[in-house]
Design a protein around this motif. Structure first.
Motif, PDB file in Angstrom:
ATOM      1  N   SER A 201       0.970  -0.690   0.156  1.00 32.52           N
ATOM      2  CA  SER A 201       0.154  -0.034  -0.169  1.00 32.52           C
ATOM      3  C   SER A 201       0.947   1.584   0.147  1.00 32.52           C
ATOM      4  O   SER A 201       0.714   2.173  -0.741  1.00 32.52           O
ATOM      5  N   GLN A 202       2.295   1.202   0.723  1.00 35.86           N
ATOM      6  CA  GLN A 202       2.786   2.437   0.799  1.00 35.86           C
ATOM      7  C   GLN A 202       3.504   2.668  -0.373  1.00 35.86           C
ATOM      8  O   GLN A 202       3.833   3.195  -0.405  1.00 35.86           O
ATOM      9  N   MET A 203       4.062   1.210  -1.358  1.00 37.35           N
ATOM     10  CA  MET A 203       4.768   1.537  -2.073  1.00 37.35           C
ATOM     11  C   MET A 203       4.148   2.404  -3.150  1.00 37.35           C
ATOM     12  O   MET A 203       4.500   2.824  -4.061  1.00 37.35           O
ATOM     13  N   LEU A 204       2.191   1.451  -3.629  1.00 34.89           N
ATOM     14  CA  LEU A 204       1.926   2.215  -4.625  1.00 34.89           C
ATOM     15  C   LEU A 204       1.899   3.747  -4.013  1.00 34.89           C
ATOM     16  O   LEU A 204       1.209   4.313  -4.776  1.00 34.89           O
ATOM     17  N   LEU A 205       0.992   3.898  -2.917  1.00 30.13           N
ATOM     18  CA  LEU A 205       1.036   5.557  -2.200  1.00 30.13           C
ATOM     19  C   LEU A 205       2.200   6.580  -3.211  1.00 30.13           C
ATOM     20  O   LEU A 205       2.277   7.387  -3.996  1.00 30.13           O
ATOM     21  N   SER A 206       3.524   5.829  -2.807  1.00 26.15           N
ATOM     22  CA  SER A 206       4.459   6.520  -2.904  1.00 26.15           C
ATOM     23  C   SER A 206       4.739   6.431  -4.432  1.00 26.15           C
ATOM     24  O   SER A 206       5.443   8.032  -5.089  1.00 26.15           O
ATOM     25  N   ILE A 208       2.768   6.836  -6.513  1.00 23.01           N
ATOM     26  CA  ILE A 208       1.254   7.813  -6.999  1.00 23.01           C
ATOM     27  C   ILE A 208       1.551   8.984  -7.118  1.00 23.01           C
ATOM     28  O   ILE A 208       1.621  10.313  -7.202  1.00 23.01           O
ATOM     29  N   VAL A 209       2.586   9.477  -5.852  1.00 26.26           N
ATOM     30  CA  VAL A 209       3.176  11.075  -5.109  1.00 26.26           C
ATOM     31  C   VAL A 209       4.244  11.489  -6.031  1.00 26.26           C
ATOM     32  O   VAL A 209       4.189  12.195  -6.869  1.00 26.26           O
ATOM     33  N   HIS A 210       4.633   9.890  -6.636  1.00 30.53           N
ATOM     34  CA  HIS A 210       6.174  10.524  -7.715  1.00 30.53           C
ATOM     35  C   HIS A 210       5.170  11.178  -8.859  1.00 30.53           C
ATOM     36  O   HIS A 210       5.743  11.708  -9.714  1.00 30.53           O
ATOM     37  N   PHE A 211       4.437  10.583  -9.271  1.00 29.82           N
ATOM     38  CA  PHE A 211       3.415  10.269 -11.059  1.00 29.82           C
ATOM     39  C   PHE A 211       2.728  11.328 -10.887  1.00 29.82           C
ATOM     40  O   PHE A 211       3.247  12.248 -11.202  1.00 29.82           O
ATOM     41  N   ARG A 212       2.609  12.353  -9.261  1.00 31.21           N
ATOM     42  CA  ARG A 212       1.576  13.860  -9.020  1.00 31.21           C
ATOM     43  C   ARG A 212       2.442  14.719  -8.872  1.00 31.21           C
ATOM     44  O   ARG A 212       2.068  15.987  -9.938  1.00 31.21           O
ATOM     45  N   LEU A 213       3.913  14.957  -8.285  1.00 33.58           N
ATOM     46  CA  LEU A 213       4.314  15.766  -8.490  1.00 33.58           C
ATOM     47  C   LEU A 213       5.710  15.879  -8.956  1.00 33.58           C
ATOM     48  O   LEU A 213       6.280  16.894  -9.329  1.00 33.58           O
ATOM     49  N   GLY A 214       6.507  14.810  -9.892  1.00 33.75           N
ATOM     50  CA  GLY A 214       7.367  14.767 -11.024  1.00 33.75           C
ATOM     51  C   GLY A 214       7.924  14.794 -10.444  1.00 33.75           C
ATOM     52  O   GLY A 214       8.851  15.455 -11.528  1.00 33.75           O
ATOM     53  N   GLN A 273      -0.411  -4.558  -9.750  1.00 34.83           N
ATOM     54  CA  GLN A 273       0.424  -3.913  -9.941  1.00 34.83           C
ATOM     55  C   GLN A 273       2.359  -3.739  -9.600  1.00 34.83           C
ATOM     56  O   GLN A 273       2.854  -2.588 -10.450  1.00 34.83           O
ATOM     57  N   LEU A 274       2.444  -4.327  -8.972  1.00 38.37           N
ATOM     58  CA  LEU A 274       4.369  -4.339  -8.249  1.00 38.37           C
ATOM     59  C   LEU A 274       4.617  -4.388  -9.906  1.00 38.37           C
ATOM     60  O   LEU A 274       5.859  -4.321 -10.055  1.00 38.37           O
ATOM     61  N   ARG A 275       3.760  -5.364 -10.051  1.00 35.01           N
ATOM     62  CA  ARG A 275       4.701  -5.969 -11.695  1.00 35.01           C
ATOM     63  C   ARG A 275       4.618  -4.863 -13.046  1.00 35.01           C
ATOM     64  O   ARG A 275       5.831  -4.766 -13.342  1.00 35.01           O
ATOM     65  N   MET A 276       3.539  -4.182 -12.621  1.00 29.24           N
ATOM     66  CA  MET A 276       3.533  -2.425 -13.627  1.00 29.24           C
ATOM     67  C   MET A 276       4.654  -1.568 -13.073  1.00 29.24           C
ATOM     68  O   MET A 276       5.312  -1.343 -14.236  1.00 29.24           O
ATOM     69  N   MET A 277       5.190  -1.624 -12.258  1.00 33.56           N
ATOM     70  CA  MET A 277       5.619  -0.633 -11.673  1.00 33.56           C
ATOM     71  C   MET A 277       7.289  -1.307 -12.354  1.00 33.56           C
ATOM     72  O   MET A 277       8.564  -0.085 -12.525  1.00 33.56           O
ATOM     73  N   GLN A 278       7.364  -2.408 -11.806  1.00 36.05           N
ATOM     74  CA  GLN A 278       9.094  -3.152 -12.219  1.00 36.05           C
ATOM     75  C   GLN A 278       9.115  -2.729 -13.662  1.00 36.05           C
ATOM     76  O   GLN A 278       9.985  -2.382 -14.370  1.00 36.05           O
ATOM     77  N   HIS A 279       8.154  -2.976 -14.747  1.00 36.86           N
ATOM     78  CA  HIS A 279       8.007  -2.943 -16.051  1.00 36.86           C
ATOM     79  C   HIS A 279       7.845  -1.032 -16.631  1.00 36.86           C
ATOM     80  O   HIS A 279       9.034  -1.097 -17.813  1.00 36.86           O
ATOM     81  N   ALA A 280       7.988  -0.785 -15.458  1.00 36.77           N
ATOM     82  CA  ALA A 280       8.203   0.800 -15.945  1.00 36.77           C
ATOM     83  C   ALA A 280       9.477   1.214 -15.075  1.00 36.77           C
ATOM     84  O   ALA A 280       9.460   2.552 -14.839  1.00 36.77           O
TER      85      ALA A 280
END
Length: 327
Positions: A201-206, A208-214, A273-280
């Motif tokens: 949950s915290q990985m995903l939140l992190s 999202i914040v990274h994506f939001r603020l760039g 979701q984790l694999r999508m993050m890894q792929h990105a």
């Protein structure tokens, strides 16, 4: 460092008590101000800022109680020991007290309790209004801070991460105060991180914040001294080894499902979701951090230095000094 004091005309002087209608009108009047101030000239960025000679800016972000203010306090104290000039800023109007010496404190501009009282708002509404009122003064704040000399600027953000990350007012503050040289330290809560689902949950939140603020982002496991060594080792492994985290998620889901498929579906969703993050190529990673024992503070500074070359050009051999302090 010098303390910044802005002349502030209180929004409460001479005004009758307002309700939600005034509050909504205030927000409507603030957003055009934010939209008009998108260019470097409008943002009040000086030649020094555009030349890249301004100090790098680190926004400290995390969920409520993750230890943001404690990190800023410990970092300032530790930096002074190394003769590094760390400028600190408090952007949390709801903070009852801070134990560092801020060059700018948002509470000098606006009082959360006064906002609640004068405009008949609850805590959440008052936080939103306070953040938007401060954002409208962002350029003035930047101009005052622009005259301060330092090696790094560390900004303590509001306790509610959603207030900072998901408001246009906060994005405006990041743009103005970050000066194009900003990065972000996201703090993981140590208690929530002990379960695979809480960790994810915290990985995903992190992310999202990274994506939001760039902004370039690094994840830190806050208050790691509160964890048993074997627990700490397991959490750090989850941050480095996706396979270990997937196995832990499946095991947790199996314990929770108790014969039905909901637990398995939940695990599949999280792993997807984790694999999508890894792929990105989003490598979460996780660095243990203890403000109490001053562990991991060198990693915080090294992260900023790696992204923006913080003091690399002016302090020969500084990285070696940091490594020595770590041991």
């Amino acid at each position: 460092g010098a303390v910044v004091v802005l002349t502030w005309l209180s929004p409460f002087e001479g005004r009758p008590r307002r309700g939600s209608s005034w509050y909504n009108g205030c927000l409507c009047s603030i957003y055009p101000i934010l939209e008009e101030s998108s260019s470097p000239d409008a943002l009040g960025m000086s030649n020094e800022t555009m030349d890249g000679t301004a100090p790098p800016v680190l926004f400290v972000v995390g969920t409520a109680g993750a230890g943001k203010s404690s990190l800023v306090t410990a970092f300032q104290r530790w930096a002074r020991f190394l003769e590094v000039e760390a400028l600190t800023i408090n952007l949390d109007p709801g903070a009852e007290r801070v134990h560092y010496d801020p060059e700018f404190d948002v509470r000098d501009l606006i009082s959360l309790s006064e906002v609640m009282d004068e405009y008949d708002l609850g805590p959440n509404g008052a936080q939103i209004l306070a953040a938007d009122l401060v954002a409208a003064q962002a350029i003035d704040i930047h101009e005052e801070l622009d005259g301060l000399a330092g090696d790094i600027m560390v900004i303590d953000t509001p306790g509610q991460v959603e207030l900072f990350a998901f408001r246009e007012a906060s994005s405006h503050l990041v743009e103005v105060l970050g000066q194009g040289r900003a990065c972000l330290a996201f703090l993981f809560d140590p208690m929530l991180s002990q379960t695979p689902s809480g960790f994810v949950s915290q990985m995903l939140l992190s992310s999202i914040v990274h994506f939001r603020l760039g902004l370039p982002t690094a994840n830190f496991l806050s208050k790691s001294d509160l964890l048993e060594p074997e627990v700490l080792e397991r959490i750090v492994e989850w941050g480095e080894n996706l396979g270990a985290l997937e196995a832990a998620l499946y095991a947790e889901s199996a314990d929770q499902s108790k014969g039905h498929g909901a637990g398995s579906q939940r695990a599949e969703f999280a792993i997807g979701q984790l694999r999508m993050m890894q792929h990105a190529s989003i490598q979460p990673g996780l660095i243990p951090l203890s403000s109490e024992e001053e562990e991991g503070l060198a990693d915080v500074l090294t992260f900023v230095q790696t992204v923006y070359g913080a003091m690399a050009d002016t302090r020969d051999g500084f990285a070696g000094d940091i490594e020595h302090e770590r041991h």
